[in-house]
Design a protein around this motif. Structure first.
Motif, PDB file in Angstrom:
ATOM      1  N   LEU A 178       6.735  -0.264 -10.600  1.00 33.75           N
ATOM      2  CA  LEU A 178       5.948  -0.544  -9.406  1.00 33.75           C
ATOM      3  C   LEU A 178       5.731  -2.046  -9.232  1.00 33.75           C
ATOM      4  CD1 LEU A 178       4.218   0.253  -6.983  1.00 33.75           C
ATOM      5  CD2 LEU A 178       2.323   0.685  -8.574  1.00 33.75           C
ATOM      6  N   MET A 179       5.393  -2.728 -10.300  1.00 39.32           N
ATOM      7  CA  MET A 179       5.168  -4.171 -10.202  1.00 39.32           C
ATOM      8  C   MET A 179       6.458  -4.916  -9.836  1.00 39.32           C
ATOM      9  SD  MET A 179       1.965  -4.781 -10.463  1.00 39.32           S
ATOM     10  CE  MET A 179       1.665  -6.477 -10.973  1.00 39.32           C
ATOM     11  N   LEU A 180       7.600  -4.454 -10.319  1.00 42.63           N
ATOM     12  CA  LEU A 180       8.875  -5.076  -9.925  1.00 42.63           C
ATOM     13  C   LEU A 180       9.137  -4.882  -8.438  1.00 42.63           C
ATOM     14  CD1 LEU A 180      11.249  -4.240 -12.923  1.00 42.63           C
ATOM     15  CD2 LEU A 180      10.541  -6.510 -12.137  1.00 42.63           C
ATOM     16  N   LYS A 181       8.886  -3.674  -7.928  1.00 39.44           N
ATOM     17  CA  LYS A 181       9.068  -3.416  -6.496  1.00 39.44           C
ATOM     18  C   LYS A 181       8.131  -4.280  -5.665  1.00 39.44           C
ATOM     19  CE  LYS A 181      10.832   1.269  -6.323  1.00 39.44           C
ATOM     20  NZ  LYS A 181      10.645   2.619  -5.776  1.00 39.44           N
ATOM     21  N   ILE A 182       6.897  -4.396  -6.125  1.00 42.43           N
ATOM     22  CA  ILE A 182       5.922  -5.211  -5.401  1.00 42.43           C
ATOM     23  C   ILE A 182       6.364  -6.676  -5.411  1.00 42.43           C
ATOM     24  CG2 ILE A 182       3.570  -6.115  -5.492  1.00 42.43           C
ATOM     25  CD1 ILE A 182       2.685  -3.273  -6.380  1.00 42.43           C
ATOM     26  N   GLN A 183       6.807  -7.157  -6.557  1.00 44.77           N
ATOM     27  CA  GLN A 183       7.256  -8.550  -6.659  1.00 44.77           C
ATOM     28  C   GLN A 183       8.441  -8.805  -5.733  1.00 44.77           C
ATOM     29  OE1 GLN A 183       8.704  -9.752 -10.530  1.00 44.77           O
ATOM     30  NE2 GLN A 183       8.072 -11.858 -10.163  1.00 44.77           N
ATOM     31  N   GLN A 184       9.387  -7.866  -5.685  1.00 45.74           N
ATOM     32  CA  GLN A 184      10.540  -8.016  -4.803  1.00 45.74           C
ATOM     33  C   GLN A 184      10.112  -8.041  -3.344  1.00 45.74           C
ATOM     34  OE1 GLN A 184      12.993  -4.742  -6.038  1.00 45.74           O
ATOM     35  NE2 GLN A 184      13.898  -5.881  -7.729  1.00 45.74           N
ATOM     36  N   ARG A 185       9.199  -7.141  -2.969  1.00 45.63           N
ATOM     37  CA  ARG A 185       8.758  -7.071  -1.577  1.00 45.63           C
ATOM     38  C   ARG A 185       7.935  -8.297  -1.203  1.00 45.63           C
ATOM     39  NH1 ARG A 185       8.443  -7.905   2.708  1.00 45.63           N
ATOM     40  NH2 ARG A 185       7.865  -6.605   4.456  1.00 45.63           N
ATOM     41  N   LEU A 186       7.146  -8.789  -2.137  1.00 44.92           N
ATOM     42  CA  LEU A 186       6.325  -9.967  -1.888  1.00 44.92           C
ATOM     43  C   LEU A 186       7.212 -11.184  -1.641  1.00 44.92           C
ATOM     44  CD1 LEU A 186       3.206 -10.233  -1.894  1.00 44.92           C
ATOM     45  CD2 LEU A 186       3.409 -11.254  -4.140  1.00 44.92           C
ATOM     46  N   GLY A 187       8.310 -11.261  -2.382  1.00 53.06           N
ATOM     47  CA  GLY A 187       9.228 -12.386  -2.206  1.00 53.06           C
ATOM     48  C   GLY A 187       8.497 -13.714  -2.324  1.00 53.06           C
ATOM     49  N   ASN A 188       8.621 -14.558  -1.304  1.00 55.65           N
ATOM     50  CA  ASN A 188       7.954 -15.864  -1.289  1.00 55.65           C
ATOM     51  C   ASN A 188       6.620 -15.826  -0.561  1.00 55.65           C
ATOM     52  OD1 ASN A 188      10.019 -17.153  -2.719  1.00 55.65           O
ATOM     53  ND2 ASN A 188      11.192 -17.513  -0.855  1.00 55.65           N
ATOM     54  N   ALA A 189       6.226 -14.652  -0.075  1.00 53.05           N
ATOM     55  CA  ALA A 189       4.963 -14.539   0.665  1.00 53.05           C
ATOM     56  C   ALA A 189       3.783 -14.792  -0.272  1.00 53.05           C
ATOM     57  CB  ALA A 189       4.846 -13.149   1.296  1.00 53.05           C
ATOM     58  N   ALA A 190       2.704 -15.280   0.299  1.00 53.54           N
ATOM     59  CA  ALA A 190       1.482 -15.513  -0.474  1.00 53.54           C
ATOM     60  C   ALA A 190       0.871 -14.178  -0.871  1.00 53.54           C
ATOM     61  CB  ALA A 190       0.484 -16.309   0.360  1.00 53.54           C
ATOM     62  N   GLY A 191       0.289 -14.129  -2.039  1.00 53.44           N
ATOM     63  CA  GLY A 191      -0.391 -12.917  -2.455  1.00 53.44           C
ATOM     64  C   GLY A 191      -0.667 -12.901  -3.937  1.00 53.44           C
ATOM     65  N   LYS A 192      -1.591 -12.033  -4.297  1.00 61.32           N
ATOM     66  CA  LYS A 192      -1.920 -11.835  -5.701  1.00 61.32           C
ATOM     67  C   LYS A 192      -2.100 -10.340  -5.923  1.00 61.32           C
ATOM     68  CE  LYS A 192      -4.980 -13.205  -9.396  1.00 61.32           C
ATOM     69  NZ  LYS A 192      -6.000 -14.119  -9.847  1.00 61.32           N
TER      70      LYS A 192
ATOM     71  N   ALA B  60       0.840  -1.208   0.000  1.00 64.09           N
ATOM     72  CA  ALA B  60       0.000   0.000   0.000  1.00 64.09           C
ATOM     73  C   ALA B  60       0.867   1.247   0.000  1.00 64.09           C
ATOM     74  CB  ALA B  60      -0.936  -0.006   1.204  1.00 64.09           C
ATOM     75  N   ASP B  61       1.953   1.239   0.767  1.00 61.94           N
ATOM     76  CA  ASP B  61       2.873   2.386   0.785  1.00 61.94           C
ATOM     77  C   ASP B  61       3.494   2.619  -0.588  1.00 61.94           C
ATOM     78  OD1 ASP B  61       2.372   2.835   3.475  1.00 61.94           O
ATOM     79  OD2 ASP B  61       4.210   1.826   4.163  1.00 61.94           O
ATOM     80  N   PHE B  62       3.877   1.539  -1.266  1.00 63.77           N
ATOM     81  CA  PHE B  62       4.410   1.682  -2.631  1.00 63.77           C
ATOM     82  C   PHE B  62       3.384   2.370  -3.526  1.00 63.77           C
ATOM     83  CE2 PHE B  62       7.274  -2.358  -2.375  1.00 63.77           C
ATOM     84  CZ  PHE B  62       8.302  -1.616  -1.818  1.00 63.77           C
ATOM     85  N   CYS B  63       2.137   1.926  -3.450  1.00 64.13           N
ATOM     86  CA  CYS B  63       1.080   2.505  -4.285  1.00 64.13           C
ATOM     87  C   CYS B  63       0.937   4.000  -4.011  1.00 64.13           C
ATOM     88  CB  CYS B  63      -0.243   1.792  -4.038  1.00 64.13           C
ATOM     89  SG  CYS B  63      -0.264   0.083  -4.617  1.00 64.13           S
ATOM     90  N   LEU B  64       0.928   4.364  -2.754  1.00 64.24           N
ATOM     91  CA  LEU B  64       0.825   5.779  -2.392  1.00 64.24           C
ATOM     92  C   LEU B  64       2.049   6.560  -2.869  1.00 64.24           C
ATOM     93  CD1 LEU B  64      -0.638   5.347   1.205  1.00 64.24           C
ATOM     94  CD2 LEU B  64      -1.870   6.125  -0.851  1.00 64.24           C
TER      95      LEU B  64
END
Length: 95
Positions: A47-61, A19-23
């Motif tokens: 933005l999508m690359l940053k989100i993917q990096q932050r998500l790492g192996n965590a669950a999410g879509k 959410a912080d990235f989006c803002l």
């Protein structure tokens, strides 16, 4: 181009960071897990690359949808305030 970004991320810390990235990218929150705003193609990818990096192996879509001007103008929307309190309309109480 106007974009809609939505996500479903169970981890609170990861979700807050996304959410912080989006803002940070100037998107406006329209629901708890939905943001909208103008993003160039480069910023969409970044933005999508940053989100993917932050998500790492965590669950999410995470989904990012570019929306053309015509489709944005054709959108339908409902927004209303909550129900009246004690049978009174919002804002009609004593001050």
């Amino acid at each position: 181009m106007r974009c809609l970004l939505i996500y479903d991320i169970p981890d609170d810390r990861v979700r807050t960071r996304i959410a912080d990235f989006c803002l940070d990218y100037g998107l406006d929150r329209i629901q708890y897990s939905a943001f909208v705003g103008e993003l160039s193609s480069n910023h969409q990818e970044e933005l999508m690359l940053k989100i993917q990096q932050r998500l790492g192996n965590a669950a999410g879509k995470v989904e990012l949808f570019p929306i053309c001007r015509q489709d944005w103008r054709s959108r339908l929307s409902i927004e209303q305030s909550g129900p009246a309190v004690d049978g009174k309309e919002p804002g009609s109480g004593r001050r």
